[in-house]
Design an enzyme around this catalytic site. Sequence first.
Site, PDB file in Angstrom:
ATOM      1  CB  THR A 195     -11.697  -3.899  50.051  1.00  0.00           C
ATOM      2  OG1 THR A 195     -13.513  -3.853  49.364  1.00  0.00           O
ATOM      3  CG2 THR A 195     -10.574  -4.798  49.187  1.00  0.00           C
ATOM      4  CB  THR A 246     -10.994  -0.128  51.877  1.00  0.00           C
ATOM      5  OG1 THR A 246     -12.236  -0.954  52.160  1.00  0.00           O
ATOM      6  CG2 THR A 246     -10.075   1.199  52.750  1.00  0.00           C
TER       7      THR A 246
END
Length: 336
Positions: A195, A246
């Site tokens: 991400t 993430t």
Amino acid sequence: MKRRDFIKNTSLTGLGFAVGNTLVNCNEDIAEAQKTQNHKAVRDLYGIPLVVATWHVENATAKAMAVLQAGGSALDAVEQGCRVEEANTKGQTVGKGGLPDRDGNVTLDASIMDKDGNCGSVVYLQNITHAVSVARKVMEDTPHVMLAGEGAKQFALSKGFKPENLLTEASKKAWEQWKVKAKYKPIINIENHDTIGMLAIDKNGDISGACTTSGLAYKMGGRVGDSPIIGSGLFIDNDIGGCVATGLGEEVVKTVGSFLVVELMRQGKTPQQACEEAIHRIVNKPNSNYKNFQVGYVAVNKKGETGCYAIHQYFSITKYQTGKNEQIQSEFYNRT
């Protein structure tokens, strides 16, 4: 009193008022100049403005810093920085070119949050590259925080976003290769999942953040992770700091990770200490399966101090501060 003396006295009194007013104005100007100078000194001391993001994204942080140096807000910076990765078809975890779900559909999740605590997000968005910008439109142009699926897409189209096929030939080929042996159930550590989460502090000391992702590669259709969930993948408190996450979103959601990190900073922990404690909350849960998944946090506080920590090795961040745009390897928990 003679008329001549009256005129003389009134003239002197008026002169006194004028001189007094001039001195007051002069003192106010000096005070304002000192205030501005002190504010600059504080910014220089703390390394503000700054940008920090998950993973190896120097082009994205460079874009965000360019916005800040041009006088833009932290909100503008994180949006523009994330858009760089959303348009990067070589990166298969964000935006156009992202790896699809198990049915071959590229679906995007994104969120954004400003200095005032306003936020917006989109989940399961298809055929629109810049999910982070749609999330900002949700925040600014609707009474809602989150739009999903077809509703999010129709809203984006109404705002002028252009539809396009997000499944590139490279991602389609990877999906077809995966289908040969894949079983239709979540299997930890075979999915590619990164991400871009970004935090910025502008010259006014205000903080904003954003997250955008195409989620777990080959996920079950309709799966949503932590990135668009305010408090999980992203949280900002302009009085304290901000955090982005993430990794395996399901585990971040279970601990409301980004909110937790900011609250730990509120209690006096540094960004580094707060990130480490949030990871410990995950790995110390009863029957935690942490050896089979990754989670990483990045945080920044009001002073411009940053921190990052992950469960496993090889999580990295990109930080642009005091003229340096550099990649930094994160410290990690699992040493076995």
